[in-house]
Design a protein around this motif. Structure first.
Motif, PDB file in Angstrom:
ATOM      1  N   GLU A 114      23.699  32.557  55.213  1.00 19.81           N
ATOM      2  CA  GLU A 114      23.124  33.108  56.438  1.00 19.81           C
ATOM      3  C   GLU A 114      23.892  32.525  57.616  1.00 19.81           C
ATOM      4  OE1 GLU A 114      19.043  31.855  56.293  1.00 19.81           O
ATOM      5  OE2 GLU A 114      18.848  32.481  54.203  1.00 19.81           O
ATOM      6  N   PRO A 115      23.933  33.232  58.752  1.00 18.83           N
ATOM      7  CA  PRO A 115      24.698  32.712  59.886  1.00 18.83           C
ATOM      8  C   PRO A 115      24.353  31.264  60.237  1.00 18.83           C
ATOM      9  CG  PRO A 115      24.073  34.964  60.327  1.00 18.83           C
ATOM     10  CD  PRO A 115      23.394  34.572  59.029  1.00 18.83           C
ATOM     11  N   ALA A 116      23.083  30.912  60.207  1.00 17.85           N
ATOM     12  CA  ALA A 116      22.697  29.537  60.526  1.00 17.85           C
ATOM     13  C   ALA A 116      22.901  28.588  59.343  1.00 17.85           C
ATOM     14  CB  ALA A 116      21.247  29.490  60.985  1.00 17.85           C
ATOM     15  N   TYR A 117      22.969  29.140  58.126  1.00 20.30           N
ATOM     16  CA  TYR A 117      23.104  28.331  56.911  1.00 20.30           C
ATOM     17  C   TYR A 117      24.127  28.970  55.965  1.00 20.30           C
ATOM     18  CZ  TYR A 117      18.707  26.387  58.600  1.00 20.30           C
ATOM     19  OH  TYR A 117      17.735  25.813  59.372  1.00 20.30           O
ATOM     20  N   PRO A 118      25.414  28.931  56.322  1.00 23.38           N
ATOM     21  CA  PRO A 118      26.412  29.549  55.450  1.00 23.38           C
ATOM     22  C   PRO A 118      26.516  28.886  54.077  1.00 23.38           C
ATOM     23  CG  PRO A 118      27.470  28.375  57.262  1.00 23.38           C
ATOM     24  CD  PRO A 118      25.997  28.377  57.547  1.00 23.38           C
ATOM     25  N   ASP A 119      26.003  27.650  53.966  1.00 23.72           N
ATOM     26  CA  ASP A 119      26.044  26.958  52.687  1.00 23.72           C
ATOM     27  C   ASP A 119      25.033  27.510  51.685  1.00 23.72           C
ATOM     28  OD1 ASP A 119      24.120  25.882  54.521  1.00 23.72           O
ATOM     29  OD2 ASP A 119      23.795  24.206  53.139  1.00 23.72           O
ATOM     30  N   ARG A 120      24.177  28.404  52.097  1.00 21.47           N
ATOM     31  CA  ARG A 120      23.195  29.006  51.189  1.00 21.47           C
ATOM     32  C   ARG A 120      23.801  30.216  50.471  1.00 21.47           C
ATOM     33  NH1 ARG A 120      17.640  28.750  54.835  1.00 21.47           N
ATOM     34  NH2 ARG A 120      17.484  26.466  54.829  1.00 21.47           N
ATOM     35  N   SER A 121      25.008  30.045  50.030  1.00 21.84           N
ATOM     36  CA  SER A 121      25.718  31.106  49.330  1.00 21.84           C
ATOM     37  C   SER A 121      25.920  30.694  47.877  1.00 21.84           C
ATOM     38  CB  SER A 121      27.072  31.367  49.996  1.00 21.84           C
ATOM     39  OG  SER A 121      27.863  30.203  49.910  1.00 21.84           O
ATOM     40  N   ALA A 122      26.417  31.625  47.091  1.00 22.39           N
ATOM     41  CA  ALA A 122      26.626  31.366  45.672  1.00 22.39           C
ATOM     42  C   ALA A 122      28.041  30.869  45.403  1.00 22.39           C
ATOM     43  CB  ALA A 122      26.375  32.637  44.872  1.00 22.39           C
ATOM     44  N   THR A 123      28.151  30.108  44.336  1.00 19.57           N
ATOM     45  CA  THR A 123      29.445  29.747  43.776  1.00 19.57           C
ATOM     46  C   THR A 123      29.556  30.439  42.433  1.00 19.57           C
ATOM     47  OG1 THR A 123      29.491  27.595  44.885  1.00 19.57           O
ATOM     48  CG2 THR A 123      30.907  27.859  42.946  1.00 19.57           C
ATOM     49  N   LEU A 124      30.609  31.244  42.268  1.00 21.59           N
ATOM     50  CA  LEU A 124      30.842  31.946  41.013  1.00 21.59           C
ATOM     51  C   LEU A 124      31.821  31.148  40.169  1.00 21.59           C
ATOM     52  CD1 LEU A 124      29.602  34.165  42.801  1.00 21.59           C
ATOM     53  CD2 LEU A 124      31.135  35.782  41.693  1.00 21.59           C
ATOM     54  N   VAL A 125      31.488  30.979  38.898  1.00 19.99           N
ATOM     55  CA  VAL A 125      32.353  30.272  37.967  1.00 19.99           C
ATOM     56  C   VAL A 125      32.805  31.276  36.916  1.00 19.99           C
ATOM     57  CG1 VAL A 125      32.586  28.284  36.445  1.00 19.99           C
ATOM     58  CG2 VAL A 125      30.958  28.188  38.353  1.00 19.99           C
ATOM     59  N   LEU A 126      34.083  31.611  36.943  1.00 17.65           N
ATOM     60  CA  LEU A 126      34.642  32.617  36.041  1.00 17.65           C
ATOM     61  C   LEU A 126      35.427  31.937  34.930  1.00 17.65           C
ATOM     62  CD1 LEU A 126      33.929  34.290  38.577  1.00 17.65           C
ATOM     63  CD2 LEU A 126      36.025  35.587  38.201  1.00 17.65           C
ATOM     64  N   ALA A 127      35.123  32.300  33.688  1.00 20.02           N
ATOM     65  CA  ALA A 127      35.881  31.792  32.547  1.00 20.02           C
ATOM     66  C   ALA A 127      37.128  32.650  32.389  1.00 20.02           C
ATOM     67  CB  ALA A 127      35.036  31.860  31.279  1.00 20.02           C
ATOM     68  N   VAL A 128      38.289  32.039  32.549  1.00 24.16           N
ATOM     69  CA  VAL A 128      39.546  32.756  32.354  1.00 24.16           C
ATOM     70  C   VAL A 128      40.286  32.136  31.174  1.00 24.16           C
ATOM     71  CG1 VAL A 128      39.746  33.518  34.742  1.00 24.16           C
ATOM     72  CG2 VAL A 128      40.738  31.325  34.077  1.00 24.16           C
ATOM     73  N   GLU A 129      41.156  32.921  30.577  1.00 23.87           N
ATOM     74  CA  GLU A 129      41.907  32.436  29.421  1.00 23.87           C
ATOM     75  C   GLU A 129      43.184  31.725  29.830  1.00 23.87           C
ATOM     76  OE1 GLU A 129      42.459  35.887  26.977  1.00 23.87           O
ATOM     77  OE2 GLU A 129      40.308  36.268  26.868  1.00 23.87           O
ATOM     78  N   THR A 130      43.808  32.208  30.918  1.00 21.92           N
ATOM     79  CA  THR A 130      45.052  31.592  31.385  1.00 21.92           C
ATOM     80  C   THR A 130      44.938  31.253  32.856  1.00 21.92           C
ATOM     81  OG1 THR A 130      46.068  33.713  31.937  1.00 21.92           O
ATOM     82  CG2 THR A 130      46.422  32.880  29.708  1.00 21.92           C
ATOM     83  N   LEU A 131      45.592  30.172  33.244  1.00 21.08           N
ATOM     84  CA  LEU A 131      45.554  29.698  34.620  1.00 21.08           C
ATOM     85  C   LEU A 131      46.828  28.895  34.860  1.00 21.08           C
ATOM     86  CD1 LEU A 131      43.674  29.537  37.140  1.00 21.08           C
ATOM     87  CD2 LEU A 131      42.711  27.458  36.151  1.00 21.08           C
ATOM     88  N   ALA A 132      47.615  29.317  35.864  1.00 21.52           N
ATOM     89  CA  ALA A 132      48.887  28.643  36.121  1.00 21.52           C
ATOM     90  C   ALA A 132      49.237  28.714  37.603  1.00 21.52           C
ATOM     91  CB  ALA A 132      50.009  29.275  35.294  1.00 21.52           C
ATOM     92  N   GLU A 133      50.001  27.733  38.065  1.00 18.48           N
ATOM     93  CA  GLU A 133      50.454  27.684  39.461  1.00 18.48           C
ATOM     94  C   GLU A 133      51.748  28.467  39.604  1.00 18.48           C
ATOM     95  OE1 GLU A 133      50.613  23.627  40.780  1.00 18.48           O
ATOM     96  OE2 GLU A 133      48.509  23.276  40.327  1.00 18.48           O
ATOM     97  N   GLU A 134      51.663  29.747  39.290  1.00 15.52           N
ATOM     98  CA  GLU A 134      52.819  30.636  39.378  1.00 15.52           C
ATOM     99  C   GLU A 134      52.333  32.078  39.339  1.00 15.52           C
ATOM    100  OE1 GLU A 134      54.951  29.493  35.857  1.00 15.52           O
ATOM    101  OE2 GLU A 134      53.737  30.769  34.578  1.00 15.52           O
ATOM    102  N   GLY A 135      53.221  33.004  39.732  1.00  9.57           N
ATOM    103  CA  GLY A 135      52.994  34.426  39.505  1.00  9.57           C
ATOM    104  C   GLY A 135      51.936  35.087  40.331  1.00  9.57           C
ATOM    105  N   GLY A 136      51.358  36.090  39.806  1.00 13.22           N
ATOM    106  CA  GLY A 136      50.387  37.064  40.254  1.00 13.22           C
ATOM    107  C   GLY A 136      49.801  37.069  41.649  1.00 13.22           C
ATOM    108  N   LEU A 137      49.225  35.978  42.098  1.00 10.76           N
ATOM    109  CA  LEU A 137      48.531  35.937  43.385  1.00 10.76           C
ATOM    110  C   LEU A 137      49.226  34.959  44.334  1.00 10.76           C
ATOM    111  CD1 LEU A 137      44.887  35.702  41.990  1.00 10.76           C
ATOM    112  CD2 LEU A 137      46.033  37.769  42.833  1.00 10.76           C
ATOM    113  N   VAL A 138      49.096  35.244  45.616  1.00  9.04           N
ATOM    114  CA  VAL A 138      49.612  34.342  46.647  1.00  9.04           C
ATOM    115  C   VAL A 138      48.427  33.884  47.491  1.00  9.04           C
ATOM    116  CG1 VAL A 138      51.112  34.112  48.651  1.00  9.04           C
ATOM    117  CG2 VAL A 138      51.845  35.506  46.703  1.00  9.04           C
ATOM    118  N   LEU A 139      48.289  32.575  47.667  1.00  5.51           N
ATOM    119  CA  LEU A 139      47.167  31.997  48.409  1.00  5.51           C
ATOM    120  C   LEU A 139      47.662  31.387  49.712  1.00  5.51           C
ATOM    121  CD1 LEU A 139      45.469  30.014  45.478  1.00  5.51           C
ATOM    122  CD2 LEU A 139      45.309  32.455  45.991  1.00  5.51           C
ATOM    123  N   GLU A 140      46.862  31.570  50.774  1.00 10.50           N
ATOM    124  CA  GLU A 140      47.141  30.960  52.072  1.00 10.50           C
ATOM    125  C   GLU A 140      45.816  30.519  52.679  1.00 10.50           C
ATOM    126  OE1 GLU A 140      50.453  33.214  54.377  1.00 10.50           O
ATOM    127  OE2 GLU A 140      49.330  34.733  53.231  1.00 10.50           O
ATOM    128  N   GLY A 141      45.873  29.513  53.547  1.00  8.85           N
ATOM    129  CA  GLY A 141      44.674  29.086  54.251  1.00  8.85           C
ATOM    130  C   GLY A 141      44.494  27.592  54.218  1.00  8.85           C
TER     131      GLY A 141
END
Length: 196
Positions: A114-141
Motif C-alpha cells: 500500500e502507498p503508506a506500507y509498501p512492505d505489505r507486499s508479497a515475495t514470490l519464490v520460484l523454483a528454477v532448474e538453472t540459474l547463471a550469471e550470464e545470458g538471457g536477461l539484463v538487470l539494472e538498478g
C-alpha cells in the motif's frame, strides 16, 4: 504418514538462509550459495523448503501453486515447521512458493503493498532448474554496477514484461527469489529487467 524433518539446526541454518536472501536482494542477479540440508516431501524442493522454513511464520501466510497445494504432505510439512497459514488466494499471501514457474499467476495477482506500507507486499519464490550469471536477461538498478546478466529457467514466457510492469509501480510491487539447486538469486521490485 510420517512428517519429514525440517532444518537440522533451525537457528543456524535459518540464519544462513536469511543471510543468503538478504545478500541476494541487496545484489540483484548475483548468485548466492544456498546449501542447507533439508529433505522435504516432493514436489517441494529443498531450496523452496529452506526459504519457507527461514522466512515464513504464523504472521506470514503462504500461498502454494497448484503443484504444491495438491500435496497434503507438503501442506502438513509447511504448517508444522513454520506455523504459517496456507492461503488459497494469492493476494492474501506474504510468501508464495511456486514449483512450476511457467504457470505462475500474473504478478499483479499478489499483494502489491500500500502507498503508506509498501512492505505489505508479497515475495514470490520460484523454483528454477538453472540459474547463471550470464545470458538471457539484463538487470539494472540499485545494487548493480552498470548492468548484470542473468539466466534462469524455466520462467514465464512473458517474464521480462511482467518485471517491467512490476517495476512501474515502485515502491509498490512484489519481490522475487529464484531458487535453483544449491543457488539463489534475488530480483527486488526496483530492478529493471530486459531481455538480452
Amino acid at each position: 504418514m510420517a512428517l519429514a524433518p525440517g532444518l537440522r539446526d533451525p537457528v543456524h541454518d535459518g540464519q544462513a538462509v536469511f543471510r543468503a536472501v538478504m545478500e541476494a536482494l541487496a545484489r540483484p542477479g548475483r548468485i548466492q550459495p544456498l546449501a542447507v540440508p533439508v529433505a522435504p516431501p516432493r514436489p517441494l524442493t529443498p531450496e523452496l523448503a529452506a526459504l519457507a522454513l527461514a522466512l515464513a511464520d504464523a504472521d506470514a501466510p503462504v500461498w502454494l501453486d497448484p503443484v504444491l497445494a495438491e500435496s497434503e504432505a507438503v501442506v502438513r510439512f509447511l504448517r508444522f515447521h513454520t506455523g504459517a497459514p496456507v492461503v488459497a488466494a494469492p493476494e492474501a499471501a506474504v510468501f508464495a512458493l511456486v514449483a512450476d514457474p511457467v504457470r505462475c499467476p500474473d504478478f499483479a495477482d499478489f499483494a502489491q503493498g500500500e502507498p503508506a506500507y509498501p512492505d505489505r507486499s508479497a515475495t514470490l519464490v520460484l523454483a528454477v532448474e538453472t540459474l547463471a550469471e550470464e545470458g538471457g536477461l539484463v538487470l539494472e538498478g540499485p545494487g548493480i554496477r552498470g548492468r548484470a546478466p542473468l539466466s534462469a529457467a524455466p520462467l514465464p514466457a512473458d517474464f521480462a514484461a511482467r518485471m517491467a510492469r512490476n517495476r512501474a509501480g515502485f515502491p509498490l510491487g512484489i519481490d522475487l527469489l529464484l531458487a535453483a539447486p544449491g543457488r539463489l538469486a534475488g530480483l527486488p521490485r526496483s530492478t529493471r529487467v530486459t531481455e538480452a
